[in-house]
Design an enzyme around this catalytic site. Sequence first.
Site, PDB file in Angstrom:
ATOM      1  N   HIS A  63       0.854  -1.198   0.000  1.00 45.61           N
ATOM      2  CA  HIS A  63       0.000   0.000   0.000  1.00 45.61           C
ATOM      3  C   HIS A  63       0.886   1.243   0.000  1.00 45.61           C
ATOM      4  O   HIS A  63       2.105   1.137   0.093  1.00 45.61           O
ATOM      5  CB  HIS A  63      -0.986   0.017   1.178  1.00 45.61           C
ATOM      6  N   HIS A  65       1.374   3.924   2.026  1.00 46.62           N
ATOM      7  CA  HIS A  65       1.919   4.628   3.181  1.00 46.62           C
ATOM      8  C   HIS A  65       3.449   4.703   3.123  1.00 46.62           C
ATOM      9  O   HIS A  65       4.119   3.781   2.657  1.00 46.62           O
ATOM     10  CB  HIS A  65       1.472   3.970   4.485  1.00 46.62           C
ATOM     11  N   ASP A  67       5.805   4.374   5.231  1.00 47.01           N
ATOM     12  CA  ASP A  67       6.624   3.337   5.857  1.00 47.01           C
ATOM     13  C   ASP A  67       6.515   1.989   5.144  1.00 47.01           C
ATOM     14  O   ASP A  67       6.982   0.971   5.649  1.00 47.01           O
ATOM     15  CB  ASP A  67       6.284   3.189   7.350  1.00 47.01           C
ATOM     16  N   HIS A  68       5.937   2.005   3.928  1.00 48.01           N
ATOM     17  CA  HIS A  68       5.896   0.805   3.083  1.00 48.01           C
ATOM     18  C   HIS A  68       6.388   1.116   1.670  1.00 48.01           C
ATOM     19  O   HIS A  68       7.184   0.366   1.117  1.00 48.01           O
ATOM     20  CB  HIS A  68       4.472   0.226   3.038  1.00 48.01           C
ATOM     21  N   HIS A 120      -7.574  -0.224   5.292  1.00 49.49           N
ATOM     22  CA  HIS A 120      -6.461   0.524   5.893  1.00 49.49           C
ATOM     23  C   HIS A 120      -6.076   1.660   4.952  1.00 49.49           C
ATOM     24  O   HIS A 120      -5.923   2.808   5.369  1.00 49.49           O
ATOM     25  CB  HIS A 120      -5.292  -0.426   6.139  1.00 49.49           C
ATOM     26  N   ASP A 141      -0.507  -3.928   5.979  1.00 46.82           N
ATOM     27  CA  ASP A 141      -1.145  -3.483   7.222  1.00 46.82           C
ATOM     28  C   ASP A 141      -2.632  -3.862   7.260  1.00 46.82           C
ATOM     29  O   ASP A 141      -3.414  -3.228   7.967  1.00 46.82           O
ATOM     30  CB  ASP A 141      -0.994  -1.965   7.383  1.00 46.82           C
ATOM     31  N   HIS A 180       4.218  -5.491   9.950  1.00 47.55           N
ATOM     32  CA  HIS A 180       4.798  -5.029  11.212  1.00 47.55           C
ATOM     33  C   HIS A 180       4.837  -6.157  12.240  1.00 47.55           C
ATOM     34  O   HIS A 180       4.077  -7.120  12.149  1.00 47.55           O
ATOM     35  CB  HIS A 180       3.944  -3.894  11.818  1.00 47.55           C
TER      36      HIS A 180
END
Length: 262
Positions: A63, A65, A67-68, A120, A141, A180
Amino acid sequence: RAMHIQSIPMWTGTGDNYAYLVVDDKSKDAVIIDPANPEEVAPVLKDEIKTGKINLTAIINTHHHRDHAGGNNQMLSYPEFKGRPIIGGKDCQSVTKTPKNGETFKIGDINVKALYTPCHTQDSICFFMEDSTGKAIFTGDTLFHGGCGRFFEGTAEEMHTALNKTLAAVPDDTKVYPGHEYTKANVKFGISVLQSEAVKKLQAFADKNKETQGKFTIGDEKASNSFRWTWKVEDPEIQKATGKTDPVEVMAKLREMKNNFK
């Protein structure tokens, strides 16, 4: 083993993210999933390329975001990865291909299927992989061991569909690789909702092991995940804990309880 999966922890202790290197050992073809922190991921890949262990064919994102997918441009700036396609949701950084829901492609002998799981984020995609030696799913996520992602861009109904229909249809022996390491926190909440043997078993494992990725299957999640699959969302104990009976309302209440859980 034909399909080799290597976890690369990122921002350990703060973000607790995982990037995943998936390699078809026969052809050496490989992909890197969610390499959000290139400083930690790139050295691993460069070493594997230098020693002839992998042929990196693509970057995959679950996705958009940061942090991905936020490391895509930096990854492409390295000569070793220049020009590699980026496969992911439509909003991912510098994405070059967004597979359709259910679309398949291959990494050597590994079959890959893209499964849309909007909630998400609206561009969330879980990637199911299978070869003759086993099955794995990379859930970003959307699904964690014992939990699920926050409903940032979606609704309880969408997460209910993602978990109880889309992912519940994946074979039970599929190993789960989430984005995560959240198992300890998820299980702490799960045990407060349902004192089942499956949840207690997951809690015992999380207490003894720093990393839990790939250690549990879709079948295990059906038994131990606090955001219950269909037949668990309808469990009397879950309904008692949430005060709801409709599965979507139960999902919404569970997420609200988890968001406020200390």
